[in-house]
Structures are given as C-alpha cells and as structure tokens.
Design a protein around this motif. Sequence first.
Motif, short mmCIF file in Angstrom:
data_model
loop_
_atom_site.label_atom_id
_atom_site.label_comp_id
_atom_site.label_asym_id
_atom_site.label_seq_id
_atom_site.Cartn_x
_atom_site.Cartn_y
_atom_site.Cartn_z
N VAL A 77 11.29 -61.47 17.93
CA VAL A 77 10.09 -60.64 18.03
C VAL A 77 9.11 -61.00 16.92
CG1 VAL A 77 11.31 -58.69 19.09
CG2 VAL A 77 10.99 -58.75 16.61
N THR A 78 7.82 -60.85 17.22
CA THR A 78 6.81 -60.95 16.18
C THR A 78 6.64 -59.58 15.53
OG1 THR A 78 5.00 -60.54 17.73
CG2 THR A 78 5.60 -62.85 17.32
N ASP A 79 6.30 -59.63 14.26
CA ASP A 79 6.16 -58.42 13.45
C ASP A 79 4.74 -58.40 12.91
OD1 ASP A 79 6.23 -56.52 11.35
OD2 ASP A 79 7.21 -57.98 10.00
N SER A 80 3.93 -57.44 13.38
CA SER A 80 2.52 -57.43 12.99
C SER A 80 2.30 -56.90 11.57
CB SER A 80 1.71 -56.59 13.99
OG SER A 80 2.10 -55.23 13.95
N LYS A 81 3.21 -56.11 11.06
CA LYS A 81 3.04 -55.55 9.72
C LYS A 81 3.44 -56.56 8.65
CE LYS A 81 3.88 -51.40 6.99
NZ LYS A 81 4.48 -50.04 6.99
N PHE B 297 3.21 -68.12 8.37
CA PHE B 297 2.40 -67.38 9.33
C PHE B 297 1.23 -66.67 8.67
CE2 PHE B 297 6.59 -67.03 11.65
CZ PHE B 297 6.25 -67.91 12.68
N SER B 298 0.13 -66.57 9.40
CA SER B 298 -0.98 -65.73 8.99
C SER B 298 -1.04 -64.48 9.87
CB SER B 298 -2.30 -66.49 9.07
OG SER B 298 -3.39 -65.67 8.75
N TYR B 299 -0.96 -64.68 11.20
CA TYR B 299 -0.96 -63.56 12.14
C TYR B 299 -0.17 -63.98 13.38
CZ TYR B 299 -2.89 -59.57 14.82
OH TYR B 299 -3.06 -58.42 15.55
N PRO B 300 1.16 -63.95 13.31
CA PRO B 300 1.97 -64.33 14.48
C PRO B 300 1.78 -63.33 15.61
CG PRO B 300 3.37 -63.35 12.80
CD PRO B 300 1.99 -63.47 12.20
N TYR B 301 1.21 -63.79 16.72
CA TYR B 301 0.81 -62.87 17.77
C TYR B 301 1.82 -62.81 18.91
CZ TYR B 301 -2.57 -60.00 20.28
OH TYR B 301 -3.19 -58.95 20.89
N SER B 302 2.20 -63.97 19.41
CA SER B 302 3.08 -64.00 20.58
C SER B 302 4.16 -65.04 20.37
CB SER B 302 2.26 -64.32 21.84
OG SER B 302 3.07 -64.26 23.00
N GLN C 243 -3.59 -66.17 21.44
CA GLN C 243 -2.86 -64.90 21.52
C GLN C 243 -1.63 -65.08 22.42
OE1 GLN C 243 -6.01 -61.53 20.45
NE2 GLN C 243 -6.31 -62.23 22.54
N GLY C 244 -1.62 -64.49 23.61
CA GLY C 244 -0.45 -64.61 24.46
C GLY C 244 -0.22 -66.04 24.92
N LEU C 245 1.05 -66.39 25.14
CA LEU C 245 1.37 -67.73 25.64
C LEU C 245 2.62 -67.69 26.50
CD1 LEU C 245 2.87 -70.03 22.83
CD2 LEU C 245 2.96 -67.56 22.78
N ASN D 294 14.19 -76.05 25.97
CA ASN D 294 14.93 -76.90 25.03
C ASN D 294 15.31 -76.16 23.75
OD1 ASN D 294 12.36 -76.69 24.02
ND2 ASN D 294 12.11 -78.87 23.57
N ASN D 295 15.40 -74.84 23.86
CA ASN D 295 15.86 -73.98 22.77
C ASN D 295 14.95 -74.01 21.54
OD1 ASN D 295 18.17 -73.11 24.23
ND2 ASN D 295 19.26 -74.97 23.63
N HIS D 296 13.66 -74.17 21.80
CA HIS D 296 12.67 -74.03 20.75
C HIS D 296 11.91 -72.73 20.95
CE1 HIS D 296 12.47 -78.64 19.87
NE2 HIS D 296 13.55 -78.08 19.39
N LEU D 297 11.17 -72.33 19.93
CA LEU D 297 10.31 -71.16 19.99
C LEU D 297 8.87 -71.59 19.75
CD1 LEU D 297 12.52 -68.86 17.77
CD2 LEU D 297 12.17 -68.55 20.22
N LEU D 298 7.97 -71.06 20.55
CA LEU D 298 6.54 -71.27 20.36
C LEU D 298 5.94 -69.96 19.86
CD1 LEU D 298 5.77 -73.10 23.72
CD2 LEU D 298 6.09 -74.17 21.48
N VAL D 299 5.16 -70.03 18.79
CA VAL D 299 4.55 -68.85 18.22
C VAL D 299 3.06 -69.10 18.05
CG1 VAL D 299 4.51 -67.21 16.31
CG2 VAL D 299 6.67 -68.27 16.99
N SER D 300 2.24 -68.27 18.66
CA SER D 300 0.79 -68.38 18.45
C SER D 300 0.42 -67.69 17.15
CB SER D 300 0.03 -67.77 19.63
OG SER D 300 0.37 -66.41 19.81
N ASP D 301 -0.22 -68.43 16.27
CA ASP D 301 -0.67 -67.89 14.98
C ASP D 301 -2.18 -67.69 15.10
OD1 ASP D 301 -1.18 -67.22 12.35
OD2 ASP D 301 0.26 -68.66 11.55
#
Length: 318
Positions: free
Chosen positions: A174-178, A200-205, A246-248, A211-218
């Motif tokens: 999960v991303t944590d906005s706080k 991270f600056s602002y991990p949104y989604s 944002q969302g991905l 392939n067992n990786h994670l994509l995170v939009s910053d």
Amino acid sequence: MHLIAEEVNSSGVFSRLRKFVTGDSASNTEPKPIGTKRYIGKKKKVDGRYGGHKWTLQVLGSVESGTEPGQFNEPRGLAWHGDQLVICDTENHRIQILNKNKVVIEIIRFDGQFDKEFKPWDVAISPDGHFFITDIGNNQIIICDQNKKIIQIIPQSADIEVRSITVMAAFIFVTDSKGKSLIKYNIKDGKLVARVSDQFSYPYSVMATSNNHLLVSDRDKHVIHVLDSDLNFLNSYRNDELQYPQGLDVDSHGNIYICTDRSNGIVKLRSDGQLDCVLFEGGVYFPEFIAVNDDITTTIAVTESWSVHQIRVYSVST
C-alpha cells in the motif's frame, strides 16, 4: 460481518438493489446499462491519440453526484474482476460492482459496522477472488473472501494513512500518504514486513506486475519507480509526458497505463518504460485512477477527479 448488500437488508438497501438489478418490481422492468456510448478514433491504423484503434466510449455517472445505483460521489480506485468492474464510490461510502453490460449487480457497504463511515479509496482483487480494500474513513485495510465475508482487518498506526493497494503472492503493498512511503504487509497475519520512503516524494499509486515487480507513481517527482518485492529500487521511468502521474495499471503484455494531469489523457509506456503514446489526450478531465482489462479486447476504465463524478470506459471497437 459480511460485505454484501444483504447485511443491510433491514434498512431497505438490499430490496432496492434487488429491484434495480433484477427488475423485481410491479412493472417487472428489466435493468438497463448505465451511461451512454459513442465512438471515437479511426478504423485505420494511426499513431498518437487513439493508439491506432477505433474505441467505444461509455460514460458512467455524470458531472453531478448522486446516490442511486449507477450514480457516484467522488469515485476513486477501481479494478476488473473478470468482466466485472468494481468501483470505489468513496463519498457514497460504498463499492459498486457492474457486469460486462455495465449493469449494477451488487452494492457493497458497511453501514454501522465501524467507528467512522466506510470510505473505500482503492480495491485490489487477488487471483483467487479475495477483495483487498483501503478504507480511509477508518484508516484500515479490509480483506474479504470469495463470498464477500470479512476475514481480516488490518488497522493502521497514527503515522500511516493508507491509499493505493495491490497484492502479490502472500503480501499486500500500500502507499502511505502521510509518511510518503510504500508499505508491505503479510496477508496471513497482517503484520508490517517492510516500509520504504527514502526515494519517494508523493507515492500515489502502486501496481504489481507479472514479473513480481512493483510500479509506483511518484506524483511530485514526475516518475514511475520500479521496485522488487522486497522494496528495493530497481529503476525509474521518466519522460516529458509524465507530469503528475497518479493512477496506473498494466496489461497482460506488460504495457503500463498512467493517469497524468498534463495531457488530460492516459500515458502508455511499453514494458521497458519507453513512451508508446498518449491515449485520449485532452479527452479525460484530470484522470485519477485506471483499470485495464485485455482478456478479450482492451478495455480501459478511468475515474476523473476535481468533482467530476463519473467513470469513462474505453473499449477497442472491432
């Protein structure tokens, strides 16, 4: 506790839903798909805005909010469950599920079950049909089995505010906005396994890949980070179109679809992170969350932010 509408039968929600979905009324009216359809793009192959396809566009909901089935109030995260579209109807304190014809077949809500009102922000569905929901009203993760029964609740500490959610194998991410972090939990016992925030600056989604990786939009760094399942940073994707991502979501070929503020469209990256095109540029009003389904034909569902209470569903038209 149950996640299904029967749980609130005494308040009349289930009977109203049953009438809406099955046509069980005096006039025996059959349910109808919500929204309107039109065609965009071209049949011949073209580059750019429509990715070389002709698309069917169906708009669900409207600019104005509403509380009836098929209406929304600030919809957020969404996911495909087979050919069903699952939508977090956040400010209506419910989740709506639509079938392949865009008919509402189920409404999920938790009236009176928690200390505060249920506010679903995002939802992920595992291959075995379990639902994983981030509830920002109570700052918790809710896990339900295939029969929509709650089997686990993971409460959060005061320094965490859960937002986007995805599932990989035996773990929740999960991303944590706080705390501006990405957090990994063990599904079995709900314990926090790892937490990372240094890049991270602002991990949104967040979205898991095949392939067992994670994509995170910053959002504030204008990048897509790539991490492994142990939360080690592997790569970052950048280009001029990734402004406030944002969302991905990803399709079965590894292509990445990203909501961005700059284009009012969907940035599509190839699996190697290189820009493919910007879909529907100028046609989506501040896209925020996205879900892609290409089991049969490519279908993209997008929520729009800034108080536009609707979902745009684009499907490749053959």
